[in-house]
Design a protein around this motif. Structure first.
Motif, PDB file in Angstrom:
ATOM      1  N   PHE A  33     -62.834  21.422  47.061  1.00 34.78           N
ATOM      2  CA  PHE A  33     -63.023  21.336  48.510  1.00 34.78           C
ATOM      3  C   PHE A  33     -61.736  20.979  49.247  1.00 34.78           C
ATOM      4  O   PHE A  33     -61.703  21.004  50.476  1.00 34.78           O
ATOM      5  CB  PHE A  33     -64.159  20.374  48.872  1.00 34.78           C
ATOM      6  CG  PHE A  33     -64.076  18.998  48.266  1.00 34.78           C
ATOM      7  CD1 PHE A  33     -63.208  18.048  48.771  1.00 34.78           C
ATOM      8  CD2 PHE A  33     -64.895  18.644  47.204  1.00 34.78           C
ATOM      9  CE1 PHE A  33     -63.139  16.773  48.227  1.00 34.78           C
ATOM     10  CE2 PHE A  33     -64.849  17.366  46.653  1.00 34.78           C
ATOM     11  CZ  PHE A  33     -63.967  16.431  47.163  1.00 34.78           C
ATOM     12  N   HIS A  35     -59.173  22.880  48.847  1.00 32.66           N
ATOM     13  CA  HIS A  35     -58.637  24.222  49.081  1.00 32.66           C
ATOM     14  C   HIS A  35     -57.179  24.378  48.658  1.00 32.66           C
ATOM     15  O   HIS A  35     -56.401  25.088  49.295  1.00 32.66           O
ATOM     16  CB  HIS A  35     -58.771  24.609  50.570  1.00 32.66           C
ATOM     17  CG  HIS A  35     -60.151  24.415  51.121  1.00 32.66           C
ATOM     18  ND1 HIS A  35     -61.270  24.992  50.554  1.00 32.66           N
ATOM     19  CD2 HIS A  35     -60.596  23.689  52.184  1.00 32.66           C
ATOM     20  CE1 HIS A  35     -62.348  24.644  51.247  1.00 32.66           C
ATOM     21  NE2 HIS A  35     -61.968  23.846  52.228  1.00 32.66           N
ATOM     22  N   TRP A 100     -55.477  17.551  53.207  1.00 32.81           N
ATOM     23  CA  TRP A 100     -56.813  17.225  53.715  1.00 32.81           C
ATOM     24  C   TRP A 100     -57.177  15.864  53.138  1.00 32.81           C
ATOM     25  O   TRP A 100     -56.609  15.487  52.117  1.00 32.81           O
ATOM     26  CB  TRP A 100     -57.854  18.267  53.265  1.00 32.81           C
ATOM     27  CG  TRP A 100     -57.843  19.557  54.024  1.00 32.81           C
ATOM     28  CD1 TRP A 100     -57.530  20.803  53.518  1.00 32.81           C
ATOM     29  CD2 TRP A 100     -58.164  19.788  55.409  1.00 32.81           C
ATOM     30  NE1 TRP A 100     -57.625  21.765  54.488  1.00 32.81           N
ATOM     31  CE2 TRP A 100     -58.013  21.158  55.662  1.00 32.81           C
ATOM     32  CE3 TRP A 100     -58.556  18.937  56.446  1.00 32.81           C
ATOM     33  CZ2 TRP A 100     -58.245  21.716  56.917  1.00 32.81           C
ATOM     34  CZ3 TRP A 100     -58.785  19.492  57.700  1.00 32.81           C
ATOM     35  CH2 TRP A 100     -58.632  20.866  57.921  1.00 32.81           C
ATOM     36  N   SER A 153     -72.828  19.646  54.550  1.00 29.66           N
ATOM     37  CA  SER A 153     -72.142  20.869  54.955  1.00 29.66           C
ATOM     38  C   SER A 153     -72.389  21.152  56.430  1.00 29.66           C
ATOM     39  O   SER A 153     -73.096  20.413  57.120  1.00 29.66           O
ATOM     40  CB  SER A 153     -72.614  22.047  54.104  1.00 29.66           C
ATOM     41  OG  SER A 153     -74.007  22.238  54.248  1.00 29.66           O
ATOM     42  N   TYR A 189     -62.912  18.405  55.699  1.00 31.64           N
ATOM     43  CA  TYR A 189     -61.986  19.151  54.845  1.00 31.64           C
ATOM     44  C   TYR A 189     -61.806  20.604  55.284  1.00 31.64           C
ATOM     45  O   TYR A 189     -61.234  21.398  54.539  1.00 31.64           O
ATOM     46  CB  TYR A 189     -62.486  19.133  53.396  1.00 31.64           C
ATOM     47  CG  TYR A 189     -62.409  17.780  52.723  1.00 31.64           C
ATOM     48  CD1 TYR A 189     -61.328  17.445  51.899  1.00 31.64           C
ATOM     49  CD2 TYR A 189     -63.402  16.833  52.908  1.00 31.64           C
ATOM     50  CE1 TYR A 189     -61.255  16.211  51.285  1.00 31.64           C
ATOM     51  CE2 TYR A 189     -63.344  15.593  52.296  1.00 31.64           C
ATOM     52  CZ  TYR A 189     -62.269  15.283  51.487  1.00 31.64           C
ATOM     53  OH  TYR A 189     -62.203  14.066  50.882  1.00 31.64           O
ATOM     54  N   ASP A 190     -62.310  20.952  56.438  1.00 31.47           N
ATOM     55  CA  ASP A 190     -62.190  22.330  56.919  1.00 31.47           C
ATOM     56  C   ASP A 190     -61.923  22.331  58.415  1.00 31.47           C
ATOM     57  O   ASP A 190     -62.446  21.490  59.155  1.00 31.47           O
ATOM     58  CB  ASP A 190     -63.478  23.113  56.634  1.00 31.47           C
ATOM     59  CG  ASP A 190     -63.780  23.233  55.157  1.00 31.47           C
ATOM     60  OD1 ASP A 190     -63.249  24.160  54.517  1.00 31.47           O
ATOM     61  OD2 ASP A 190     -64.532  22.377  54.648  1.00 31.47           O
ATOM     62  N   SER A 191     -61.147  23.297  58.853  1.00 31.27           N
ATOM     63  CA  SER A 191     -60.885  23.462  60.273  1.00 31.27           C
ATOM     64  C   SER A 191     -62.167  23.892  60.981  1.00 31.27           C
ATOM     65  O   SER A 191     -62.957  24.665  60.438  1.00 31.27           O
ATOM     66  CB  SER A 191     -59.800  24.523  60.474  1.00 31.27           C
ATOM     67  OG  SER A 191     -59.762  24.956  61.822  1.00 31.27           O
ATOM     68  N   ASP A 194     -62.602  27.563  60.939  1.00 31.44           N
ATOM     69  CA  ASP A 194     -62.737  28.232  59.646  1.00 31.44           C
ATOM     70  C   ASP A 194     -64.153  28.778  59.494  1.00 31.44           C
ATOM     71  O   ASP A 194     -65.121  28.016  59.414  1.00 31.44           O
ATOM     72  CB  ASP A 194     -62.438  27.232  58.520  1.00 31.44           C
ATOM     73  CG  ASP A 194     -62.387  27.883  57.145  1.00 31.44           C
ATOM     74  OD1 ASP A 194     -62.845  29.032  57.007  1.00 31.44           O
ATOM     75  OD2 ASP A 194     -61.894  27.233  56.209  1.00 31.44           O
ATOM     76  N   HIS A 197     -65.111  29.257  54.738  1.00 30.19           N
ATOM     77  CA  HIS A 197     -65.671  28.237  53.856  1.00 30.19           C
ATOM     78  C   HIS A 197     -66.975  27.677  54.445  1.00 30.19           C
ATOM     79  O   HIS A 197     -67.253  27.847  55.632  1.00 30.19           O
ATOM     80  CB  HIS A 197     -64.654  27.107  53.641  1.00 30.19           C
ATOM     81  CG  HIS A 197     -63.378  27.571  53.021  1.00 30.19           C
ATOM     82  ND1 HIS A 197     -62.222  27.770  53.746  1.00 30.19           N
ATOM     83  CD2 HIS A 197     -63.073  27.899  51.744  1.00 30.19           C
ATOM     84  CE1 HIS A 197     -61.255  28.177  52.947  1.00 30.19           C
ATOM     85  NE2 HIS A 197     -61.746  28.267  51.726  1.00 30.19           N
ATOM     86  N   HIS A 199     -67.726  24.599  54.834  1.00 30.19           N
ATOM     87  CA  HIS A 199     -67.424  23.321  55.488  1.00 30.19           C
ATOM     88  C   HIS A 199     -67.961  22.139  54.684  1.00 30.19           C
ATOM     89  O   HIS A 199     -69.136  21.794  54.736  1.00 30.19           O
ATOM     90  CB  HIS A 199     -67.958  23.286  56.925  1.00 30.19           C
ATOM     91  CG  HIS A 199     -67.148  24.106  57.865  1.00 30.19           C
ATOM     92  ND1 HIS A 199     -66.571  23.589  59.000  1.00 30.19           N
ATOM     93  CD2 HIS A 199     -66.790  25.419  57.835  1.00 30.19           C
ATOM     94  CE1 HIS A 199     -65.899  24.542  59.633  1.00 30.19           C
ATOM     95  NE2 HIS A 199     -66.022  25.671  58.939  1.00 30.19           N
ATOM     96  N   HIS A 200     -67.041  21.530  53.957  1.00 32.29           N
ATOM     97  CA  HIS A 200     -67.338  20.350  53.149  1.00 32.29           C
ATOM     98  C   HIS A 200     -67.008  19.114  53.974  1.00 32.29           C
ATOM     99  O   HIS A 200     -65.863  18.882  54.355  1.00 32.29           O
ATOM    100  CB  HIS A 200     -66.500  20.380  51.860  1.00 32.29           C
ATOM    101  CG  HIS A 200     -66.716  19.200  50.974  1.00 32.29           C
ATOM    102  ND1 HIS A 200     -67.543  19.235  49.880  1.00 32.29           N
ATOM    103  CD2 HIS A 200     -66.207  17.933  51.011  1.00 32.29           C
ATOM    104  CE1 HIS A 200     -67.541  18.062  49.280  1.00 32.29           C
ATOM    105  NE2 HIS A 200     -66.738  17.245  49.951  1.00 32.29           N
TER     106      HIS A 200
END
Length: 208
Positions: A33, A35, A100, A153, A189-191, A194, A197, A199-200
């Motif tokens: 996660f 990435h 991240w 998520s 951990y995700d934009s 984004d 993914h 989204h974690h």
């Protein structure tokens, strides 16, 4: 130039002495996660159905305080940190943005009110950090800690974070775990842009 060289040497020595435990740890592979980016190092102590217990090593962050954990305030904090990394510092240089997560940490009162809210970006141990020009942006060294984690998520929101923090605390009470009741952290951990993914996201509660 001499002043810049001395400052750089001082920063490197400070990082080497303060973050030696991070540099000594070899062979750690960041989880998927992250990435492929750098993440704060941890050992999974125990994994249950709804919670995970992690032992984190000392870690390094760039942090700014924000008025609340609402979306617009967190977004403003992120823009402030982004500007620092893109040259809004005394050296006018870019700092690598290859890490991240982004953290939102807050204190919760007995009445459920939230205060002392901050936004933090993780910084690798070997990164040389120039001094911020904005006094509200500071370097933060977090000590090693045991952290209880709940993963969820989706596109993160303040309300979703609050709900998962409540569920995590309830699970810890049922498990008989001792934890800090008035502080928790959301980790992203995700934009938000984004769409690839899933989204974690995580909620962190700190062991007492």
């Amino acid at each position: 130039m001499k002043c810049l060289q001395l400052r750089t040497v001082h920063t490197l020595l400070f990082a080497a002495l303060t973050l030696a435990p991070l540099l000594e740890a070899q062979g750690w592979t960041a989880p998927g996660f992250c990435h492929g980016y750098n993440c704060p190092q941890f050992t999974a102590v125990q994994i249950n159905q709804d919670t995970e217990e992690r032992a984190y090593t000392a870690s390094r962050w760039i942090t700014t305080k924000v008025p609340s954990a609402e979306t617009e305030d967190v977004k403003a904090g992120n823009y402030k940190l982004y500007n620092y990394f893109k040259g809004d510092n005394e050296e006018g240089t870019d700092v690598p943005m290859n890490t991240w997560p982004v953290l939102v940490t807050m204190t919760v009162g007995e009445d459920g009110s939230e205060s002392n809210v901050s936004v933090s970006w993780f910084v690798s141990a070997d990164t040389v950090l120039p001094k911020p020009t904005d006094p509200s942006v500071t370097e933060e060294l977090r000590p090693a800690a045991t952290v209880y984690v709940r993963t969820f998520s989706g596109f993160v929101s303040h309300a979703l974070g609050q709900d998962n923090a409540k569920q995590l605390r309830e699970a810890l009470v049922q498990a008989g775990k001792s934890f800090e009741p008035h502080r928790y952290t959301g980790a992203v951990y995700d934009s938000p842009w984004d769409i690839i993914h899933t989204h974690h996201n995580e909620i962190w509660v700190y062991a007492a």
